[in-house]
Scaffold this motif. Sequence first.
Motif, PDB file in Angstrom:
ATOM      1  N   VAL A  36       0.862  -1.176   0.000  1.00  0.00           N
ATOM      2  CA  VAL A  36       0.000   0.000   0.000  1.00  0.00           C
ATOM      3  C   VAL A  36       0.899   1.225   0.000  1.00  0.00           C
ATOM      4  CG1 VAL A  36      -1.819   1.259   1.213  1.00  0.00           C
ATOM      5  CG2 VAL A  36      -1.768  -1.256   1.299  1.00  0.00           C
ATOM      6  N   PHE A  37       0.726   2.086  -1.002  1.00  0.00           N
ATOM      7  CA  PHE A  37       1.506   3.312  -1.141  1.00  0.00           C
ATOM      8  C   PHE A  37       0.647   4.465  -0.633  1.00  0.00           C
ATOM      9  CE2 PHE A  37       3.283   6.822  -3.827  1.00  0.00           C
ATOM     10  CZ  PHE A  37       4.603   6.715  -3.442  1.00  0.00           C
ATOM     11  N   LEU A  38       1.065   5.081   0.467  1.00  0.00           N
ATOM     12  CA  LEU A  38       0.312   6.156   1.110  1.00  0.00           C
ATOM     13  C   LEU A  38       0.898   7.501   0.714  1.00  0.00           C
ATOM     14  CD1 LEU A  38       0.200   4.449   4.595  1.00  0.00           C
ATOM     15  CD2 LEU A  38      -1.711   4.623   2.979  1.00  0.00           C
ATOM     16  N   SER A  39       0.097   8.330   0.057  1.00  0.00           N
ATOM     17  CA  SER A  39       0.591   9.617  -0.402  1.00  0.00           C
ATOM     18  C   SER A  39      -0.521  10.666  -0.329  1.00  0.00           C
ATOM     19  CB  SER A  39       1.099   9.484  -1.845  1.00  0.00           C
ATOM     20  OG  SER A  39       1.779  10.659  -2.246  1.00  0.00           O
ATOM     21  N   MET A  40      -0.164  11.865  -0.695  1.00  0.00           N
ATOM     22  CA  MET A  40      -1.087  13.001  -0.765  1.00  0.00           C
ATOM     23  C   MET A  40      -1.921  13.090   0.510  1.00  0.00           C
ATOM     24  SD  MET A  40      -0.504  14.245  -3.897  1.00  0.00           S
ATOM     25  CE  MET A  40       0.394  13.653  -5.312  1.00  0.00           C
ATOM     26  N   ASN A  41      -3.246  13.226   0.363  1.00  0.00           N
ATOM     27  CA  ASN A  41      -4.124  13.440   1.510  1.00  0.00           C
ATOM     28  C   ASN A  41      -4.308  12.208   2.398  1.00  0.00           C
ATOM     29  OD1 ASN A  41      -4.603  16.137   0.791  1.00  0.00           O
ATOM     30  ND2 ASN A  41      -6.154  15.507  -0.671  1.00  0.00           N
TER      31      ASN A  41
END
Length: 129
Positions: A36-41
């Motif tokens: 899982v790639f967690l980015s931005m908001n």
Amino acid sequence: MSQKISIVCVSGTREKLQMAAMIASVAAATGDEVMVFLSMNALTYFVKGRATDAPVEGELGTLMAQKGVPPFKQLFQQAAELGDAQLLPCSMALDLMKITKDDLDPEIGPPTGLTRFLSDAEGGQLLSF
């Protein structure tokens, strides 16, 4: 048959984070390889001490909270703890928001660039929320 599932989370809304977390936890629990790639908001919900209630988009988001559906953070944690899912924070987003690895929840893995994530995701399913 085990498969590779890569999930990109950029939304900060409850429904999208919830669906991503449900997919991650079920896939990890059934033996699939999950990243899982967690980015931005989405990334801000994994900073220690920050709000864990994401805003809702519609009626279902409100119903999930009212009916006691396990929250997305709990599902992501279970995916990491029970199924060895990798929860990877976006290195660019960390830099922009001046967040360090130590600022993140303990189940969050090493900062990862998008190029590396996409390379590792090659050959599997890629989902975006």
